[in-house]
Design a protein around this motif. Sequence first.
Motif, PDB file in Angstrom:
ATOM      1  N   ASP A 278       0.998  -1.281   0.029  1.00  0.00           N
ATOM      2  CA  ASP A 278      -0.133  -0.029   0.064  1.00  0.00           C
ATOM      3  C   ASP A 278       0.803   1.198  -0.043  1.00  0.00           C
ATOM      4  OD1 ASP A 278      -1.979   1.820   0.315  1.00  0.00           O
ATOM      5  OD2 ASP A 278      -2.913   1.146   2.256  1.00  0.00           O
ATOM      6  N   LYS A 279       1.078   1.973  -1.246  1.00  0.00           N
ATOM      7  CA  LYS A 279       1.766   3.127  -1.296  1.00  0.00           C
ATOM      8  C   LYS A 279       1.105   4.279  -0.616  1.00  0.00           C
ATOM      9  CE  LYS A 279       4.021   6.114  -4.859  1.00  0.00           C
ATOM     10  NZ  LYS A 279       4.250   6.351  -6.173  1.00  0.00           N
ATOM     11  N   ALA A 280      -0.191   4.326  -0.416  1.00  0.00           N
ATOM     12  CA  ALA A 280      -1.222   5.216   0.041  1.00  0.00           C
ATOM     13  C   ALA A 280      -1.213   6.535  -1.055  1.00  0.00           C
ATOM     14  CB  ALA A 280      -0.501   5.798   1.389  1.00  0.00           C
ATOM     15  N   ALA A 281      -0.829   6.216  -2.188  1.00  0.00           N
ATOM     16  CA  ALA A 281      -1.002   7.340  -3.297  1.00  0.00           C
ATOM     17  C   ALA A 281      -1.024   6.446  -4.684  1.00  0.00           C
ATOM     18  CB  ALA A 281       0.330   8.148  -3.311  1.00  0.00           C
TER      19      ALA A 281
END
Length: 311
Positions: A278-281
Amino acid sequence: MSDPGSTGLCAGRVVAVTGAGRGLGRAHALAFAAEGARVVVNDLGVGLDGTPAADGPARRVADEIRAAGGEAVAHGGDVATPDGAASLVTTALDAFGRLDTLVNNAGFLRDRMLVNLGEDDWDAVVRVHLKGHFLPLRHAAAHWRAETRAGRRPDARIVNTSSGAGLLGSVGQGNYAAAKAGVLALTLVAAAELGRYGVQVNALAPAARTRMTERTFAAAMAAPRDGGFDAMAPENVSPLVVWLGSGAPSAGVTGRVFEAEAGRITVMDGWRPGPTADKAARWTPAEAGAAARELLAASVPPLPVYGTAAE
């Protein structure tokens, strides 16, 4: 129906089994009758590829059950049609006054590699396997919903028939594998929706010698059998089906998928989340590819598709 090994597990229950004229369905119908159930034996009486046949196997199986002291009626309707599926339920109610268990088992094969698979063969196999599960399930569920609303909550069961092809895929059986995978998803949804009406829904992926599998299991059929045990006999699968279709003994078991073969029973885990990043972007395509490669390296490789060289 007299059977020295019977425990009366399904005494008083009324069970409808589709595709019960031969193979697995016949074995299931006889096993339910041996445990005290009254049985509606459904079979359209078609050939292996779904084309009409001259005989009436449903009547023969019903006669066999009655000759052994059990109670059974034959139903020759096409359960992949609304009228045929509705009449299956009506037959149970007219003959025995109730319906407690539905075993969806009807099916046939039209095997082709995908590049040679015609639309008619796709539609025919998906129709009988997937629609032929949905329509009897729908009509039985409507009956059980009405019973619940009338204050007569049932203790009902549905057992659907999938396949290893639906779990893993099978070369040359894209239509069959897709339909059987659909049966698994249908089972999960039905279990979630129908519990409020007293209905438990499970699926089975059996492996046994039938008209549909005689080529697949040719080697196993010819192999020596320890102690006379016929490992590929369809009767080996039926005890689990009977238990799943029983009342109190199987209480609380719903939305599950089992494999059954010879003397082996396996609970299948199904799709579960594996490694995650999960890169959160937002990813770039290159970043997404690099992350996917890392996740695949950390994951458990899938089992091989039936019929591949890696099997």
